[in-house]
Scaffold this active site. Structure first.
Site, PDB file in Angstrom:
ATOM      1  N   ASP A  10       0.840  -0.926  -0.032  1.00 47.25           N
ATOM      2  CA  ASP A  10       0.040   0.162  -0.068  1.00 47.25           C
ATOM      3  C   ASP A  10       0.870   1.226  -0.192  1.00 47.25           C
ATOM      4  O   ASP A  10       2.016   0.996   0.278  1.00 47.25           O
ATOM      5  CB  ASP A  10      -0.809  -0.136   1.334  1.00 47.25           C
ATOM      6  CG  ASP A  10      -1.419   1.253   1.573  1.00 47.25           C
ATOM      7  OD1 ASP A  10      -2.241   1.801   0.940  1.00 47.25           O
ATOM      8  OD2 ASP A  10      -1.408   1.887   2.715  1.00 47.25           O
ATOM      9  N   ASP A  12      -0.234   5.126   0.870  1.00 42.16           N
ATOM     10  CA  ASP A  12      -0.331   6.198   1.766  1.00 42.16           C
ATOM     11  C   ASP A  12      -0.692   5.450   3.194  1.00 42.16           C
ATOM     12  O   ASP A  12      -1.535   4.930   3.557  1.00 42.16           O
ATOM     13  CB  ASP A  12      -1.800   6.915   1.685  1.00 42.16           C
ATOM     14  CG  ASP A  12      -1.551   7.802   0.314  1.00 42.16           C
ATOM     15  OD1 ASP A  12      -2.142   7.394  -0.711  1.00 42.16           O
ATOM     16  OD2 ASP A  12      -0.624   8.374   0.282  1.00 42.16           O
ATOM     17  N   GLU A  19      -0.856  11.162   4.969  1.00 45.40           N
ATOM     18  CA  GLU A  19      -1.980  11.720   5.058  1.00 45.40           C
ATOM     19  C   GLU A  19      -1.990  13.256   6.037  1.00 45.40           C
ATOM     20  O   GLU A  19      -2.343  14.113   5.459  1.00 45.40           O
ATOM     21  CB  GLU A  19      -3.115  10.715   5.922  1.00 45.40           C
ATOM     22  CG  GLU A  19      -3.200   9.549   5.054  1.00 45.40           C
ATOM     23  CD  GLU A  19      -4.009   9.695   3.605  1.00 45.40           C
ATOM     24  OE1 GLU A  19      -4.103   8.607   3.096  1.00 45.40           O
ATOM     25  OE2 GLU A  19      -4.214  11.056   3.507  1.00 45.40           O
ATOM     26  N   LYS A  55     -11.087  12.190  -4.045  1.00 42.43           N
ATOM     27  CA  LYS A  55     -12.288  12.577  -4.798  1.00 42.43           C
ATOM     28  C   LYS A  55     -13.423  12.169  -3.959  1.00 42.43           C
ATOM     29  O   LYS A  55     -14.516  13.060  -3.710  1.00 42.43           O
ATOM     30  CB  LYS A  55     -12.497  12.411  -6.097  1.00 42.43           C
ATOM     31  CG  LYS A  55     -11.437  12.629  -7.141  1.00 42.43           C
ATOM     32  CD  LYS A  55     -11.535  12.395  -8.525  1.00 42.43           C
ATOM     33  CE  LYS A  55     -11.430  10.868  -8.856  1.00 42.43           C
ATOM     34  NZ  LYS A  55     -10.065  10.723  -8.966  1.00 42.43           N
ATOM     35  N   ARG A  57     -13.462  11.411  -1.104  1.00 43.04           N
ATOM     36  CA  ARG A  57     -13.663  12.057   0.351  1.00 43.04           C
ATOM     37  C   ARG A  57     -14.071  13.421   0.258  1.00 43.04           C
ATOM     38  O   ARG A  57     -14.766  13.935   1.083  1.00 43.04           O
ATOM     39  CB  ARG A  57     -12.245  12.242   0.948  1.00 43.04           C
ATOM     40  CG  ARG A  57     -11.953  12.465   2.488  1.00 43.04           C
ATOM     41  CD  ARG A  57     -10.474  11.954   2.756  1.00 43.04           C
ATOM     42  NE  ARG A  57     -10.108  10.767   2.430  1.00 43.04           N
ATOM     43  CZ  ARG A  57      -9.105  10.314   2.110  1.00 43.04           C
ATOM     44  NH1 ARG A  57      -8.022  11.008   1.837  1.00 43.04           N
ATOM     45  NH2 ARG A  57      -8.730   8.994   2.108  1.00 43.04           N
ATOM     46  N   HIS A  83      -9.672  18.620  -7.076  1.00 44.16           N
ATOM     47  CA  HIS A  83      -8.705  17.498  -6.933  1.00 44.16           C
ATOM     48  C   HIS A  83      -7.496  17.691  -7.477  1.00 44.16           C
ATOM     49  O   HIS A  83      -6.415  17.298  -7.034  1.00 44.16           O
ATOM     50  CB  HIS A  83      -9.271  16.256  -7.068  1.00 44.16           C
ATOM     51  CG  HIS A  83      -8.626  15.067  -6.567  1.00 44.16           C
ATOM     52  ND1 HIS A  83      -7.898  14.377  -7.212  1.00 44.16           N
ATOM     53  CD2 HIS A  83      -8.455  14.587  -5.036  1.00 44.16           C
ATOM     54  CE1 HIS A  83      -7.550  13.190  -6.345  1.00 44.16           C
ATOM     55  NE2 HIS A  83      -7.533  13.433  -5.196  1.00 44.16           N
ATOM     56  N   ARG A  84      -7.730  18.321  -8.978  1.00 41.70           N
ATOM     57  CA  ARG A  84      -6.327  18.179  -9.738  1.00 41.70           C
ATOM     58  C   ARG A  84      -5.464  19.355  -9.049  1.00 41.70           C
ATOM     59  O   ARG A  84      -4.201  19.189  -8.926  1.00 41.70           O
ATOM     60  CB  ARG A  84      -6.635  18.741 -11.168  1.00 41.70           C
ATOM     61  CG  ARG A  84      -7.083  17.603 -11.945  1.00 41.70           C
ATOM     62  CD  ARG A  84      -7.438  18.165 -13.274  1.00 41.70           C
ATOM     63  NE  ARG A  84      -8.147  19.243 -13.475  1.00 41.70           N
ATOM     64  CZ  ARG A  84      -9.735  18.867 -13.916  1.00 41.70           C
ATOM     65  NH1 ARG A  84     -10.121  17.674 -14.117  1.00 41.70           N
ATOM     66  NH2 ARG A  84     -10.664  19.804 -13.977  1.00 41.70           N
ATOM     67  N   LYS A  86      -5.226  19.850  -5.733  1.00 44.04           N
ATOM     68  CA  LYS A  86      -4.724  19.441  -4.672  1.00 44.04           C
ATOM     69  C   LYS A  86      -3.721  18.407  -5.095  1.00 44.04           C
ATOM     70  O   LYS A  86      -2.635  18.442  -4.242  1.00 44.04           O
ATOM     71  CB  LYS A  86      -5.842  18.547  -3.880  1.00 44.04           C
ATOM     72  CG  LYS A  86      -5.553  17.775  -2.588  1.00 44.04           C
ATOM     73  CD  LYS A  86      -5.176  16.218  -2.993  1.00 44.04           C
ATOM     74  CE  LYS A  86      -4.637  15.441  -1.924  1.00 44.04           C
ATOM     75  NZ  LYS A  86      -4.349  13.976  -2.476  1.00 44.04           N
ATOM     76  N   THR A 124      -4.962   3.663  -3.391  1.00 43.19           N
ATOM     77  CA  THR A 124      -6.067   4.128  -3.678  1.00 43.19           C
ATOM     78  C   THR A 124      -5.708   5.507  -4.293  1.00 43.19           C
ATOM     79  O   THR A 124      -6.519   6.160  -5.042  1.00 43.19           O
ATOM     80  CB  THR A 124      -7.024   4.454  -2.427  1.00 43.19           C
ATOM     81  OG1 THR A 124      -7.277   3.158  -1.734  1.00 43.19           O
ATOM     82  CG2 THR A 124      -8.280   5.155  -2.935  1.00 43.19           C
ATOM     83  N   THR A 125      -4.221   6.108  -4.146  1.00 41.27           N
ATOM     84  CA  THR A 125      -4.064   7.485  -4.645  1.00 41.27           C
ATOM     85  C   THR A 125      -3.632   7.331  -6.111  1.00 41.27           C
ATOM     86  O   THR A 125      -3.970   6.145  -6.614  1.00 41.27           O
ATOM     87  CB  THR A 125      -2.773   7.906  -3.737  1.00 41.27           C
ATOM     88  OG1 THR A 125      -2.827   9.370  -4.089  1.00 41.27           O
ATOM     89  CG2 THR A 125      -1.569   7.264  -4.029  1.00 41.27           C
TER      90      THR A 125
HETATM   91  C1  XBP Z   1      -5.244   6.146   0.703  1.00 40.25           C
HETATM   92  C2  XBP Z   1      -6.361   7.255   0.369  1.00 40.25           C
HETATM   93  C3  XBP Z   1      -6.013   8.106  -0.853  1.00 40.25           C
HETATM   94  C4  XBP Z   1      -5.302   9.514  -0.104  1.00 40.25           C
HETATM   95  C5  XBP Z   1      -5.548  10.498  -0.919  1.00 40.25           C
HETATM   96  O1  XBP Z   1      -4.634   5.614  -0.141  1.00 40.25           O
HETATM   97  O2  XBP Z   1      -7.422   7.012   0.642  1.00 40.25           O
HETATM   98  O3  XBP Z   1      -7.048   8.607  -1.419  1.00 40.25           O
HETATM   99  O4  XBP Z   1      -5.816   9.598   1.091  1.00 40.25           O
HETATM  100  O5  XBP Z   1      -4.978  10.391  -2.378  1.00 40.25           O
HETATM  101  P1  XBP Z   1      -3.759   4.150   0.309  1.00 40.25           P
HETATM  102  P2  XBP Z   1      -5.901  10.694  -3.368  1.00 40.25           P
HETATM  103  O6  XBP Z   1      -4.750   3.142  -0.642  1.00 40.25           O
HETATM  104  O7  XBP Z   1      -2.426   4.184  -0.634  1.00 40.25           O
HETATM  105  O8  XBP Z   1      -3.711   3.974   1.610  1.00 40.25           O
HETATM  106  O9  XBP Z   1      -6.358  12.124  -3.255  1.00 40.25           O
HETATM  107  O10 XBP Z   1      -4.863  10.963  -4.538  1.00 40.25           O
HETATM  108  O11 XBP Z   1      -7.001   9.875  -3.440  1.00 40.25           O
HETATM  109 MG    MG Z   2      -2.960   3.165   3.234  1.00 38.73          MG
END
Ligand code: XBP
Ligand code: MG
Length: 253
Positions: A10, A12, A19, A55, A57, A83-84, A86, A124-125
């Site tokens: 993973d 983030d 975060e 997005k 969120r 979001h772009r 950000k 997810t990012t």
């Molecule tokens: C964590 C997430 C990501 C980030 C924000 O991803 O939920 O959405 O919080 O990134 P991970 P974006 O699966 O790596 O823990 O704004 O690019 O979504």
């Molecule tokens: Mg994570």
């Protein structure tokens, strides 16, 4: 017991603690840039992390914290633009070197690569956030160390759905019982275990009280030789930090 072939990370919260001081700061910069009086405090952001995906969120925040902010038909494009912006701010933070890898992450990735293991990412990012994080911390060449970077909108259903891990397994041509996942959150472990993949958790300040009963092992971090990790839950670790030897002892026990 199948042979362990791949480590799937993973991003983030796992590769880096992105975060609180990364994504959250980037969101607030984008809000200011657009003249919005929104501010995501550390505490509020912790509540919003219940939703994976930036997005998604934003959409959740609009629906649960803002009454009739904008007409429905205008929101999708506004949100996409926000979001772009950000993401641009987040990449600036990465490029400034403000978001380092967590302890042991670079060491384990290099060790696994040297041992000929397959490396993957399931996150997810966005792909560009992954590429910029890897480039800023391990060098641009490190992006090619990963046989798959499964990221963001490449799947319809984000974590906790298993789709992003299933996508990685399919891309690697491996079965779940040949892979070990590294995650930091409940959404993340639900996704990995949902795809049948054994998972090691390294908690963050946002996730340390979440339910990790499905994890093989729950740690405070992967550790370094001079910075031992702490086992919070799960099976015994035969080393004071997570290296391939410790992983293999866990895997083939
Ligand atoms: C964590 C997430 C990501 C980030 C924000 O991803 O939920 O959405 O919080 O990134 P991970 P974006 O699966 O790596 O823990 O704004 O690019 O979504
Ligand atoms: Mg994570």
């Amino acid at each position: 017991m199948s042979e362990l072939k791949a480590l799937i990370f993973d991003v983030d919260g796992t590769l880096a603690d992105t975060e609180r001081d990364g994504h959250r700061v980037a969101f607030n910069k984008a809000f200011t840039e657009l003249g919005l009086d929104w501010h995501w405090s550390v505490e509020l952001y912790g509540e919003l992390l219940v939703v994976s995906g930036g997005k998604e969120r934003l959409h959740y925040y609009r629906d649960h914290y803002l009454s009739d902010f904008m007409k429905d038909e205008d929101w999708p494009e506004f949100m996409a633009d926000l979001h772009r912006r950000k993401t641009a701010h987040y990449i600036e933070l990465l490029k400034a070197g403000l978001i380092p890898l967590r302890p042991g992450v670079g060491r384990l990735i290099k060790e696994a690569r040297a041992a000929g293991m397959v490396l993957g990412i399931s996150t997810t990012t966005t792909p560009e956030n992954v590429i910029n994080l890897l480039s800023a911390t391990l060098g641009e060449e490190s992006v090619a160390w990963f046989s798959v970077i499964a990221a963001g909108d490449i799947v319809a259903n984000k974590k906790p759905a298993p789709d992003i891990y299933q996508y990685a397994l399919d891309a690697l041509g491996l079965s779940a019982d040949q892979c070990l996942a590294f995650e930091d959150s409940d959404n993340g472990i639900d996704s990995a275990v949902g795809a049948g993949i054994k998972t090691i958790i390294t908690v963050t300040e946002y996730t340390l009280n979440q339910d990790f009963s499905k994890a093989q092992l729950v740690l405070d971090q992967l550790g370094e030789p001079d910075h031992p990790c702490r086992v919070i839950e799960g099976e015994v670790l035969t080393e004071s930090f997570v290296n391939l030897h410790a992983i293999e002892n866990l895997w083939y026990r």
